[in-house]
Design an enzyme around this catalytic site. Structure first.
Site, mmCIF file in Angstrom:
data_model
loop_
_atom_site.group_PDB
_atom_site.id
_atom_site.type_symbol
_atom_site.label_atom_id
_atom_site.label_comp_id
_atom_site.label_asym_id
_atom_site.label_seq_id
_atom_site.Cartn_x
_atom_site.Cartn_y
_atom_site.Cartn_z
ATOM 1 N N PHE A 142 -8.000 1.688 11.903
ATOM 2 C CA PHE A 142 -6.746 2.261 12.409
ATOM 3 C C PHE A 142 -6.836 2.690 13.872
ATOM 4 C CE2 PHE A 142 -2.984 5.144 11.942
ATOM 5 C CZ PHE A 142 -2.166 4.295 11.220
ATOM 6 N N GLU A 162 -12.932 2.919 5.396
ATOM 7 C CA GLU A 162 -12.900 2.405 6.761
ATOM 8 C C GLU A 162 -14.184 2.592 7.587
ATOM 9 O OE1 GLU A 162 -9.182 4.713 7.203
ATOM 10 O OE2 GLU A 162 -8.551 3.033 8.462
ATOM 11 N N GLN A 175 0.835 -1.205 0.000
ATOM 12 C CA GLN A 175 0.000 0.000 0.000
ATOM 13 C C GLN A 175 0.867 1.251 0.000
ATOM 14 O OE1 GLN A 175 -2.729 -2.049 3.269
ATOM 15 N NE2 GLN A 175 -3.417 0.030 2.958
ATOM 16 N N ARG A 226 -7.994 -1.598 8.875
ATOM 17 C CA ARG A 226 -9.252 -0.865 8.654
ATOM 18 C C ARG A 226 -9.840 -0.270 9.935
ATOM 19 N NH1 ARG A 226 -13.288 -3.669 4.326
ATOM 20 N NH2 ARG A 226 -13.948 -1.789 3.270
ATOM 21 N N GLU A 261 0.452 -1.842 4.616
ATOM 22 C CA GLU A 261 0.822 -0.433 4.668
ATOM 23 C C GLU A 261 2.270 -0.318 5.109
ATOM 24 O OE1 GLU A 261 -2.020 2.062 6.787
ATOM 25 O OE2 GLU A 261 -0.493 3.615 6.832
ATOM 26 N N ALA A 314 -5.952 5.438 5.432
ATOM 27 C CA ALA A 314 -6.761 6.458 6.105
ATOM 28 C C ALA A 314 -8.007 6.813 5.287
ATOM 29 C CB ALA A 314 -5.924 7.705 6.417
ATOM 30 N N THR A 330 -3.878 11.748 10.662
ATOM 31 C CA THR A 330 -3.642 12.670 11.775
ATOM 32 C C THR A 330 -2.225 13.254 11.735
ATOM 33 O OG1 THR A 330 -3.167 10.728 13.123
ATOM 34 C CG2 THR A 330 -5.357 11.695 13.354
ATOM 35 N N PHE A 353 -6.123 -3.985 3.393
ATOM 36 C CA PHE A 353 -6.842 -3.731 4.646
ATOM 37 C C PHE A 353 -5.953 -3.132 5.736
ATOM 38 C CE2 PHE A 353 -8.958 -7.375 2.538
ATOM 39 C CZ PHE A 353 -10.146 -6.745 2.197
ATOM 40 N N ARG A 390 -5.202 7.722 16.786
ATOM 41 C CA ARG A 390 -6.564 7.679 16.245
ATOM 42 C C ARG A 390 -7.531 7.055 17.272
ATOM 43 N NH1 ARG A 390 -9.391 8.609 11.408
ATOM 44 N NH2 ARG A 390 -7.580 9.341 10.273
HETATM 45 N N1 MTE Z 1 -11.491 -2.775 0.206
HETATM 46 C C1 MTE Z 1 -10.950 -3.868 -0.381
HETATM 47 N N2 MTE Z 1 -11.688 -4.566 -1.249
HETATM 48 N N3 MTE Z 1 -9.669 -4.265 -0.105
HETATM 49 C C2 MTE Z 1 -8.888 -3.580 0.809
HETATM 50 O O1 MTE Z 1 -7.744 -3.952 1.035
HETATM 51 N N4 MTE Z 1 -8.742 -1.681 2.383
HETATM 52 C C3 MTE Z 1 -9.512 -0.783 3.251
HETATM 53 C C4 MTE Z 1 -10.561 -0.038 2.445
HETATM 54 N N5 MTE Z 1 -11.326 -0.941 1.633
HETATM 55 C C5 MTE Z 1 -9.443 -2.434 1.450
HETATM 56 C C6 MTE Z 1 -10.768 -2.058 1.086
HETATM 57 C C7 MTE Z 1 -8.678 0.196 3.950
HETATM 58 S S1 MTE Z 1 -7.919 -0.276 5.367
HETATM 59 C C8 MTE Z 1 -8.527 1.472 3.484
HETATM 60 S S2 MTE Z 1 -7.626 2.606 4.339
HETATM 61 C C9 MTE Z 1 -9.178 1.925 2.235
HETATM 62 O O2 MTE Z 1 -9.881 0.882 1.583
HETATM 63 C C10 MTE Z 1 -8.124 2.469 1.283
HETATM 64 O O3 MTE Z 1 -8.645 2.883 0.078
HETATM 65 P P1 MTE Z 1 -9.287 4.331 -0.149
HETATM 66 O O4 MTE Z 1 -8.461 5.298 0.618
HETATM 67 O O5 MTE Z 1 -9.192 4.525 -1.604
HETATM 68 O O6 MTE Z 1 -10.671 4.247 0.369
HETATM 69 C C1 QUE Z 2 -4.533 7.420 9.866
HETATM 70 C C2 QUE Z 2 -3.715 6.621 9.147
HETATM 71 C C3 QUE Z 2 -2.307 6.778 9.231
HETATM 72 C C4 QUE Z 2 -1.789 7.770 10.076
HETATM 73 C C5 QUE Z 2 -2.636 8.555 10.793
HETATM 74 C C6 QUE Z 2 -4.003 8.377 10.690
HETATM 75 C C7 QUE Z 2 -1.402 5.975 8.501
HETATM 76 C C8 QUE Z 2 -0.014 6.231 8.639
HETATM 77 C C9 QUE Z 2 0.450 7.225 9.496
HETATM 78 C C10 QUE Z 2 1.839 7.554 9.659
HETATM 79 C C11 QUE Z 2 2.846 7.001 8.892
HETATM 80 C C12 QUE Z 2 4.167 7.365 9.028
HETATM 81 C C13 QUE Z 2 4.528 8.311 9.959
HETATM 82 C C14 QUE Z 2 3.528 8.864 10.756
HETATM 83 C C15 QUE Z 2 2.195 8.489 10.600
HETATM 84 O O1 QUE Z 2 -0.445 7.951 10.187
HETATM 85 O O2 QUE Z 2 -1.840 5.094 7.751
HETATM 86 O O3 QUE Z 2 3.837 9.780 11.676
HETATM 87 O O4 QUE Z 2 5.815 8.708 10.126
HETATM 88 O O5 QUE Z 2 0.825 5.479 7.922
HETATM 89 O O6 QUE Z 2 -4.840 9.170 11.375
HETATM 90 O O7 QUE Z 2 -4.227 5.674 8.344
HETATM 91 MO MO1 MOS Z 3 -6.262 1.489 5.973
HETATM 92 S S1 MOS Z 3 -6.005 0.643 7.846
HETATM 93 O O1 MOS Z 3 -5.804 3.077 6.593
HETATM 94 O O2 MOS Z 3 -4.874 0.882 5.203
#
Ligand code: MTE
Ligand code: QUE
Ligand code: MOS
Length: 753
Positions: free
Chosen positions: A338, A706, A191, A336, A226, A503, A434, A222, A304
């Site tokens: 977070f 999410e 990701q 998902r 990441e 996010a 954040t 999901f 978060r």
């Molecule tokens: N949907 C599918 N089918 N597969 C995935 O891996 N990841 C989820 C969500 N929906 C996911 C999913 C998560 S954790 C996130 S953060 C968002 O998709 C990321 O995509 P978006 O930012 O484009 O919504």
């Molecule tokens: C939601 C998220 C993320 C987040 C904060 C959110 C995320 C993420 C980070 C992140 C990554 C690298 C860093 C850092 C934060 O923050 O996915 O400070 O150095 O990777 O609210 O989904």
């Molecule tokens: Mo989604 S947990 O922010 O990859």
């Protein structure tokens, strides 16, 4: 009903990492991992493995040309263990061989001598030993200490929530090959291609421009890819760099289940105080986050949790403390929601407990405390364009909650051994990272001379439909047929310094960048049309591939216009950058405006419990959700439905079990159960909240990935209500997942309270 990839997916012709045509001379890697949760490495003997036929190389910490360090937020995670191991499954070395079987067999020939040390698996135990990832953080609003004496009802309790396996269909993996001049190209199921690029450069001691990362799509992420996809990309790159051959590494399902981190289990304590009419006056909560052996994204996830610990409610006095505890489990990671779901589950438990004590329905407390416009969150932001009460009222009206409720009561009165439950679950989720600096994206758009369009963005397609959304946006700006739009793989050479697709902001931010890039080109095309048609630019419009002057159709078409622009030497490409405006967060005082906006919604979940067996069914999930003005209703509905089922899985049946040595016992799909088609709710009704345009995202849309996950929390309280209908005088503990086994034991257990 076609999504961009669906035909290919159905035919099996979509390429995932393991499907890419093997480059000539491809070698295969296998990983040696720690069999102990904690210990000192006394000796590693590679002799026998090295001698095995077909083995081309073995690489461990001592072979790393740059830094043996893959930590993202905190530099606390080695790629390969050096002199100690901190969790079962921690990579120690990789063997590279002519084929996968040879590599795996050779791994077994390595002699790893470890002196066992005591290990800690429990967050509170780690806290007692001061094993912390970062110092504790506290978010405060108002003054809880001086509010307790004003409260009519005070309840305190402990809440446990379990981890969760991501179970993306495509396991972690990568393929790397050397490029000319000592560089490396990596195909990775990640990701975060930029993280893979940056950390490969760090480990190999290369400048980032010598590392190219390419991602076509993921078979699911999901959050699990990441941070944690990086290690496998780097391992392949290292071996490929050393051997000057392409190297592939794909984890087996069992390896993936054992080695990779999961959703963080939390153990929490709450104290909630209310007035006699159900107003929440004060809420104090401490979260013990089980981070595992390294930081990974734990600090951001904890942040978060703290942000969302008041869910959809206004609570004037809050004190929320988060403690990230270092244990000897694989580092837990993004999943998902977070950290949001863990925070919300505790407050819903608190409301449930308070309602129990007051002898009222939890929904009375929920409704009374829902956010109103301009109410302040503990992180200092005031809620705007707040749709939570609209969603609440519409959910109750549209699905006739009162009728559902009375049917449940009637059913329970006439059935002794089956009981039904129902619960409402409101959600409020902030959109933006954040960590403010991550809220940026970029897009590169080319219009080719045949009128076809190519779009490249930082957004990773992982099944969430982001590619189709990018096509929707480009086709809409240009007003051309969607078939003209192609979305390319995400590649660090086309899109640099990108944030992870996470996010829920992938479509939001990359969509904005795409819109800007398309508009840049459109503006130039309109100028060209003005010249061609000898009319002022303001009178010209492109509609469905035809060019109009003051509403009158002309002979000029999209393709002719593009060609005319090309022959006039007009730039038909644009690279655009987008950064979310007006957001900031001061981590020293934990106040600011971290989110561009919030997503709202309310679910009703009905369940039926078999009180002899402890088994249950999810009868229905009924939702009114605020999608803003949906970019693509079909995709958004799919995201909501998928997230709901995944959320229910987390709360009910998905259970990670370990033995006393910290070895994962549920390391196959016969022992780790996720919802299947039989367990999924019999009915999922998702209603789109009407008239809810969102001025803060592309085309008035809202992020969707999410937020709907947290509707699943309602299934827990729905089941609690069914259990209560069976045995009213019981205070059930708040321990999730609420598996069949746990339900059965609770239904018949003695209670001391
Ligand atoms: N949907 C599918 N089918 N597969 C995935 O891996 N990841 C989820 C969500 N929906 C996911 C999913 C998560 S954790 C996130 S953060 C968002 O998709 C990321 O995509 P978006 O930012 O484009 O919504
Ligand atoms: C939601 C998220 C993320 C987040 C904060 C959110 C995320 C993420 C980070 C992140 C990554 C690298 C860093 C850092 C934060 O923050 O996915 O400070 O150095 O990777 O609210 O989904
Ligand atoms: Mo989604 S947990 O922010 O990859």
């Amino acid at each position: 009903m076609s999504n961009y990839d669906s035909t290919q997916h159905v035919k099996g012709s979509s390429l995932f990492v393991d499907d890419v045509t093997a480059p000539e001379g491809l070698l295969y890697a296998a990983i040696l991992t720690s069999p102990e949760a904690h210990g000192n490495i006394l000796n590693i003997d590679f002799t026998e493995a090295e001698k095995a036929e077909g083995v081309k190389g073995i690489f461990s910490a001592k072979d790393i040309p740059g830094d043996n360090q893959i930590g993202g937020i905190i530099l606390d995670e080695p790629l390969f263990a050096e002199d100690k191991v901190d969790f079962i499954g921690q990579p120690v070395a990789i063997v590279v061989a002519e084929n996968q079987l040879t590599a795996k067999e050779a791994v077994k020939k390595i002699k790893l001598n470890i002196e066992k040390l005591p290990a800690v698996f429990d967050a509170r135990e780690a806290f007692a030993k001061n094993e912390l990832i970062i110092p504790p953080r506290t978010f405060t609003l108002g003054d809880v200490e001086n509010t307790w004496n004003r409260c009519d009802i005070i309840v305190e309790h402990r809440v446990e929530s379990g981890g969760q396996e991501h179970l993306y269909l495509e396991t972690q993996g990568s393929l790397a090959h050397p490029t000319e001049g000592g560089g490396i190209k990596i195909i990775s199921s990640t990701q975060s291609p930029t993280a893979a690029q940056k950390i490969t450069a760090r480990v190999l001691g290369l400048p980032m421009h010598k590392v190219e990362v390419d991602v076509t799509r993921l078979g699911g992420g999901f959050g699990g890819k990441e941070d944690q996809a990086t290690a496998y990309a780097v391992m392949c790159a290292l071996a490929s760099f050393k051997l000057k051959r392409p190297v592939k590494l794909i984890l087996s399902r069992q390896e993936d289940l054992r080695i990779t981190g999961k959703r963080h289990p939390y153990s929490s304590d709450f104290k909630i105080g209310l007035s006699s009419d159900g107003k929440i006056l004060a809420y104090e909560v401490t979260f013990y986050q089980n981070a595992g052996a390294a930081a990974d994204l734990s600090p951001a996830i904890l942040e978060r949790t703290l942000c969302h610990c008041t869910n959809s409610y206004f609570i004037p006095n809050v004190k929320a403390t988060g403690i990230s505890c270092r244990t000897n489990l694989p580092p837990n990671t993004a999943f998902r929601g977070f950290g949001g779901p863990q925070g919300m589950f505790v407050l819903e438990s608190a409301i449930y407990r308070a309602a129990e004590k007051m002898g009222i329905d939890p929904s009375v407390i929920q409704e009374k405390n829902l956010l109103n416009e301009e109410d302040e969150f503990p992180y200092g932001q005031k809620v705007q364009n707040c749709n939570i009460r609209r969603c609440w009222n519409q959910t109750k009206d549209q699905f006739i909650y009162d009728e559902i409720k009375s049917k449940v009561v009637a059913f329970n009165n006439s059935n002794k051994l089956y009981k039904k439950g129902v619960a409402l679950m409101p959600i409020t989720f902030g959109i933006s990272f954040t960590s403010t600096f991550l809220n940026q994206a970029n897009a590169l758009v080319h219009v080719y001379t045949d009128g076809s369009v190519s779009v490249s963005t930082a957004a990773i397609e992982m099944g969430q439909g982001v590619n189709e959304k990018m096509r929707n946006i480009a086709a809409s700006v240009f007003s051309v047929n969607i078939d003209r739009i192609k979305v390319n793989s995400t590649n660090t050479s086309r899109n640099a310094n990108t944030s992870p697709t996470a996010a829920s902001s992938g479509a939001d931010m990359n969509g904005k960048a795409t819109e800007i890039a398309c508009n840049n080109i459109l503006e130039r095309l309109l100028e060209t049309a003005a010249k061609e048609l000898k009319s002022p630019g303001t009178s010209i419009k492109i509609l469905n591939e035809k060019i109009y002057v003051d509403g009158t159709e002309t002979d000029l078409t999209w393709t002719k216009l593009v060609q005319a622009a090309y022959f006039s030497r007009v730039n038909l490409s644009s690279h655009a950058h987008y950064s979310t405006p007006d957001i900031y967060f001061d981590k020293t005082i934990n106040k600011g405006k971290p989110f561009a906006y919030h997503v709202f919604g309310v679910s009703i979940i009905e369940t039926t419990l078999d009180c002899i067996r402890g088994t249950y069914e999810i009868d229905s999930v009924k939702v009114v959700h605020d999608f803003g003005k949906s970019l693509n209703q079909l995709i958004d509905r799919g995201q909501a439905e998928g997230a709901i089922v995944q959320g229910i899985g987390w709360m009910t049946m998905e259970e990670l079990l370990y033995n006393d040595d910290g070895k994962l016992l549920t390391d196959t799909l016969s022992t780790y159960k996720v919802p299947d088609i039989f367990f999924a709710p019999k009915e999922i009704l998702v209603h789109f909240l009407e008239d809810a345009p969102n001025p803060n995202a592309v085309f008035n849309s809202k992020a969707i990935g999410e937020p709907p996950f947290m509707y699943g929390i309602g299934s827990y309280f729905s089941l609690m209500n069914a259990m209560k209908a069976f045995r009213n005088n019981n205070h059930y503990k708040f321990i999730s997942p609420l598996t069949n086994e746990r339900v059965l034991v609770s239904l018949y257990a003695e209670t001391k309270e």
